[in-house]
Design a protein around this motif. Sequence first.
Motif, PDB file in Angstrom:
ATOM      1  N   CYS A  72      35.389  47.296  24.287  1.00 28.88           N
ATOM      2  CA  CYS A  72      34.943  46.444  23.174  1.00 28.88           C
ATOM      3  C   CYS A  72      33.424  46.395  23.067  1.00 28.88           C
ATOM      4  O   CYS A  72      32.896  45.870  22.099  1.00 28.88           O
ATOM      5  CB  CYS A  72      35.517  45.043  23.316  1.00 28.88           C
ATOM      6  N   GLU A  90      35.922  39.517  27.430  1.00 27.35           N
ATOM      7  CA  GLU A  90      36.346  39.488  26.024  1.00 27.35           C
ATOM      8  C   GLU A  90      37.744  40.069  25.850  1.00 27.35           C
ATOM      9  O   GLU A  90      38.592  39.456  25.211  1.00 27.35           O
ATOM     10  CB  GLU A  90      35.354  40.269  25.161  1.00 27.35           C
ATOM     11  N   CYS A  91      37.978  41.283  26.390  1.00 31.20           N
ATOM     12  CA  CYS A  91      39.255  41.953  26.128  1.00 31.20           C
ATOM     13  C   CYS A  91      40.082  42.176  27.397  1.00 31.20           C
ATOM     14  O   CYS A  91      41.238  42.579  27.310  1.00 31.20           O
ATOM     15  CB  CYS A  91      39.015  43.281  25.414  1.00 31.20           C
ATOM     16  N   SER A 110      31.141  44.805  24.853  1.00 31.54           N
ATOM     17  CA  SER A 110      30.455  43.540  25.103  1.00 31.54           C
ATOM     18  C   SER A 110      29.900  43.499  26.516  1.00 31.54           C
ATOM     19  O   SER A 110      30.405  44.166  27.424  1.00 31.54           O
ATOM     20  CB  SER A 110      31.415  42.366  24.893  1.00 31.54           C
ATOM     21  N   CYS A 129      31.264  46.793  28.427  1.00 29.18           N
ATOM     22  CA  CYS A 129      32.686  47.137  28.392  1.00 29.18           C
ATOM     23  C   CYS A 129      32.887  48.398  27.552  1.00 29.18           C
ATOM     24  O   CYS A 129      32.413  48.478  26.427  1.00 29.18           O
ATOM     25  CB  CYS A 129      33.476  45.973  27.796  1.00 29.18           C
ATOM     26  N   CYS A 137      36.734  42.599  31.856  1.00 33.83           N
ATOM     27  CA  CYS A 137      35.958  42.193  30.684  1.00 33.83           C
ATOM     28  C   CYS A 137      36.361  40.789  30.266  1.00 33.83           C
ATOM     29  O   CYS A 137      37.552  40.481  30.192  1.00 33.83           O
ATOM     30  CB  CYS A 137      36.205  43.179  29.547  1.00 33.83           C
TER      31      CYS A 137
HETATM   32 ZN   LIG Z   1      35.904  44.364  26.597  1.00 34.70          ZN
END
Ligand SMILES: [Zn+2]
Length: 69
Positions: free
Chosen positions: A46, A32-33, A48, A43, A30
Amino acid sequence: MGLPSKRRTSRSKRERAAHFALKPAEFGKCSECGAAVRPHHACPKCGSYRGRKVVDTQKRADRKLRRRA
Ligand SMILES: [Zn+2]
């Protein structure tokens, strides 16, 4: 109805089945995380997808807890 014209030997059966094994699932990361994510999926941690938040994971977690109770 069509019928097999020849008996399938145990060897030819095994040879055909040699390609039936399942491949392990592929995972990306991911953006983002950093959690493991399957390609073309949001994901699970999170919510996204392609840098945009598409799933309200907090709401999902609350719903899961409510359903369990
Ligand atoms: Zn994520």
